[in-house]
Design an enzyme around this catalytic site. Structure first.
Site, PDB file in Angstrom:
ATOM      1  N   SER A 119      33.801  34.681  46.881  1.00 44.85           N
ATOM      2  CA  SER A 119      32.686  35.040  47.760  1.00 44.85           C
ATOM      3  C   SER A 119      31.707  33.885  47.906  1.00 44.85           C
ATOM      4  O   SER A 119      31.028  33.776  48.923  1.00 44.85           O
ATOM      5  CB  SER A 119      31.908  36.217  47.170  1.00 44.85           C
ATOM      6  OG  SER A 119      32.706  37.348  47.063  1.00 44.85           O
ATOM      7  N   ASN A 191      27.536  34.641  53.093  1.00 49.42           N
ATOM      8  CA  ASN A 191      26.745  35.020  51.918  1.00 49.42           C
ATOM      9  C   ASN A 191      25.425  34.260  51.806  1.00 49.42           C
ATOM     10  O   ASN A 191      24.488  34.743  51.175  1.00 49.42           O
ATOM     11  CB  ASN A 191      27.578  34.926  50.650  1.00 49.42           C
ATOM     12  CG  ASN A 191      28.432  36.182  50.501  1.00 49.42           C
ATOM     13  OD1 ASN A 191      27.994  37.283  50.860  1.00 49.42           O
ATOM     14  ND2 ASN A 191      29.648  36.041  50.025  1.00 49.42           N
TER      15      ASN A 191
HETATM   16  N1  NAD Z   1      34.517  43.274  46.383  1.00 46.20           N
HETATM   17  C1  NAD Z   1      34.118  42.726  47.526  1.00 46.20           C
HETATM   18  O1  NAD Z   1      33.465  43.355  48.348  1.00 46.20           O
HETATM   19  C2  NAD Z   1      34.510  41.302  47.850  1.00 46.20           C
HETATM   20  C3  NAD Z   1      34.413  40.847  49.177  1.00 46.20           C
HETATM   21  C4  NAD Z   1      34.827  39.549  49.480  1.00 46.20           C
HETATM   22  C5  NAD Z   1      35.294  38.720  48.474  1.00 46.20           C
HETATM   23  N2  NAD Z   1      35.341  39.175  47.189  1.00 46.20           N
HETATM   24  C6  NAD Z   1      35.872  38.278  46.151  1.00 46.20           C
HETATM   25  O2  NAD Z   1      37.225  38.643  45.888  1.00 46.20           O
HETATM   26  C7  NAD Z   1      37.536  38.360  44.510  1.00 46.20           C
HETATM   27  C8  NAD Z   1      38.045  39.629  43.848  1.00 46.20           C
HETATM   28  O3  NAD Z   1      37.049  40.622  43.931  1.00 46.20           O
HETATM   29  P1  NAD Z   1      37.370  42.169  43.683  1.00 46.20           P
HETATM   30  O4  NAD Z   1      36.155  42.896  44.090  1.00 46.20           O
HETATM   31  O5  NAD Z   1      38.688  42.503  44.267  1.00 46.20           O
HETATM   32  O6  NAD Z   1      37.504  42.167  42.084  1.00 46.20           O
HETATM   33  P2  NAD Z   1      38.174  43.278  41.135  1.00 46.20           P
HETATM   34  O7  NAD Z   1      37.459  43.185  39.840  1.00 46.20           O
HETATM   35  O8  NAD Z   1      38.288  44.573  41.842  1.00 46.20           O
HETATM   36  O9  NAD Z   1      39.675  42.721  40.926  1.00 46.20           O
HETATM   37  C9  NAD Z   1      39.991  41.565  40.221  1.00 46.20           C
HETATM   38  C10 NAD Z   1      41.432  41.717  39.735  1.00 46.20           C
HETATM   39  O10 NAD Z   1      41.882  40.465  39.216  1.00 46.20           O
HETATM   40  C11 NAD Z   1      42.647  40.733  38.076  1.00 46.20           C
HETATM   41  N3  NAD Z   1      42.712  39.503  37.269  1.00 46.20           N
HETATM   42  C12 NAD Z   1      41.784  38.995  36.446  1.00 46.20           C
HETATM   43  N4  NAD Z   1      42.231  37.831  35.913  1.00 46.20           N
HETATM   44  C13 NAD Z   1      43.459  37.614  36.444  1.00 46.20           C
HETATM   45  C14 NAD Z   1      44.418  36.589  36.294  1.00 46.20           C
HETATM   46  N5  NAD Z   1      44.195  35.562  35.482  1.00 46.20           N
HETATM   47  N6  NAD Z   1      45.583  36.695  36.961  1.00 46.20           N
HETATM   48  C15 NAD Z   1      45.815  37.751  37.783  1.00 46.20           C
HETATM   49  N7  NAD Z   1      44.934  38.769  37.964  1.00 46.20           N
HETATM   50  C16 NAD Z   1      43.770  38.695  37.298  1.00 46.20           C
HETATM   51  C17 NAD Z   1      41.972  41.889  37.378  1.00 46.20           C
HETATM   52  O11 NAD Z   1      42.841  42.537  36.474  1.00 46.20           O
HETATM   53  C18 NAD Z   1      41.589  42.753  38.592  1.00 46.20           C
HETATM   54  O12 NAD Z   1      42.621  43.656  38.916  1.00 46.20           O
HETATM   55  C19 NAD Z   1      36.257  37.803  43.896  1.00 46.20           C
HETATM   56  O13 NAD Z   1      36.281  36.409  43.936  1.00 46.20           O
HETATM   57  C20 NAD Z   1      35.158  38.351  44.818  1.00 46.20           C
HETATM   58  O14 NAD Z   1      34.000  37.571  44.790  1.00 46.20           O
HETATM   59  C21 NAD Z   1      34.990  40.455  46.857  1.00 46.20           C
END
Ligand code: NAD
Length: 286
Positions: A119, A191
């Site tokens: 993000s 952002n």
């Molecule tokens: N949630 C949002 O609204 C949003 C929007 C845009 C971007 N993002 C970005 O997307 C990314 C993920 O966010 P999210 O909300 O899906 O997070 P989340 O916590 O829902 O999911 C993260 C996943 O990654 C897995 N994980 C952790 N370490 C890992 C590894 N070494 N190898 C493989 N899997 C691993 C975890 O088990 C989990 O399932 C972040 O960088 C976030 O900033 C999020």
């Protein structure tokens, strides 16, 4: 080069939605997580979405089966090696993202393109973990992936024009998204716009200028936004909003990005929004 098969690292909220969205558009997807439980949760998100579409008559059984057959779930990095592009979508944490890309860089053939769904973390910092600087960029999808039209594309100084063209062509022609291209820098475009705006909504609430409902209504009706800032934070997760504000503030050291105390307090109290049942508003938990 053409992208036909995509690896997604991280089967959380965004990773599972991105995987579904890509499979929906007819491409092969390999979804990888480190935790079996989270991988299964990600797959459930995907099957629930498809089932819901089927129930509403928006998709036939055959179409649903075809989409699901395109998604392969795995806990093993080896399964993403033959993908054309890998999108990392793990926790918003520089060290974890660097570790993921370091592993990928060592196991994937040289032609594989890497993208991060971060993000706010500068892509150059993440790319320090890989040798293929010409084949890495940021690809910031928005939540919810199916409804939002945009992907922010963030090349770094070393990203080749072939990589940029391949990826943007895949996003626009293949995934039917609009793109904006941003130079690398914490928070990119969206952002950096959002952090001061969301902060100001909390300041308005703290100062008692209006109720939370009025603040959201003002933003929706006065600014034409689909959702008010307080409801938006609840949907994104207050923990992620705080993390993003801190990353952007740490990078630019500018007060306009400084997260107000209220959000820090709410995160400490586990009032993270929809996912914990309470944020600025209350929600029913399953
Ligand atoms: N949630 C949002 O609204 C949003 C929007 C845009 C971007 N993002 C970005 O997307 C990314 C993920 O966010 P999210 O909300 O899906 O997070 P989340 O916590 O829902 O999911 C993260 C996943 O990654 C897995 N994980 C952790 N370490 C890992 C590894 N070494 N190898 C493989 N899997 C691993 C975890 O088990 C989990 O399932 C972040 O960088 C976030 O900033 C999020």
């Amino acid at each position: 080069m053409e992208i036909k098969k995509v690896g997604i690292i991280g089967a959380g909220k965004m990773g599972s939605e991105i995987a579904l969205y890509i499979a929906y558009h007819g491409f092969e997807v390999v979804l990888k997580d480190v935790y079996k439980e989270n991988l299964e949760k990600g797959l459930t998100n995907i099957t629930n979405f498809i089932q819901d579409r089927k129930n509403k008559g928006r998709m036939t059984g055959d179409e649903a089966d075809k989409i699901l057959s395109k998604v392969k779930a795995t806990l093993d990095y080896k399964d993403v090696r033959d993908c054309d592009m890998i999108i990392e979508s793990v926790k918003e944490d520089l060290d974890i993202k660097r570790e993921v890309f370091y592993i990928l860089d060592n196991i994937c053939p040289e032609n594989v393109i890497f993208a991060s769904n971060t993000s706010a973390i500068p892509i150059t910092k993440i790319a320090a973990a890989v040798k293929r600087k010409d084949k890495i960029l940021g690809s910031h999808f928005f939540n919810p992936v199916f409804l939002s039209r945009l992907i922010e594309v963030v090349p770094i100084s070393g990203t080749s024009s072939v990589t940029i063209n391949t990826v943007t062509n895949f996003f626009t022609a293949g995934l039917k998204k609009k793109i904006v291209t941003s130079k690398d820098g914490a928070g990119f475009i969206v952002n950096r716009l959002l952090v001061p705006f969301l902060n100001e909504a909390i300041i308005l609430l703290d100062e008692g200028i209006a109720t939370k409902e009025e603040i959201d209504r003002a933003a929706q009706l006065g600014m034409g936004l689909p959702m008010g800032p307080l409801a938006l934070m609840d949907n994104l997760g207050l923990d992620l909003c705080l993390k993003v504000a801190d990353i952007v503030h740490d990078e630019y050291k500018n007060e306009r990005y400084h997260a107000v105390e209220t959000i820090r307090k709410m995160v400490k109290e586990n009032k993270l929004g929809v996912k914990t049942g309470e944020g600025f508003f209350k929600y029913k938990t399953e």
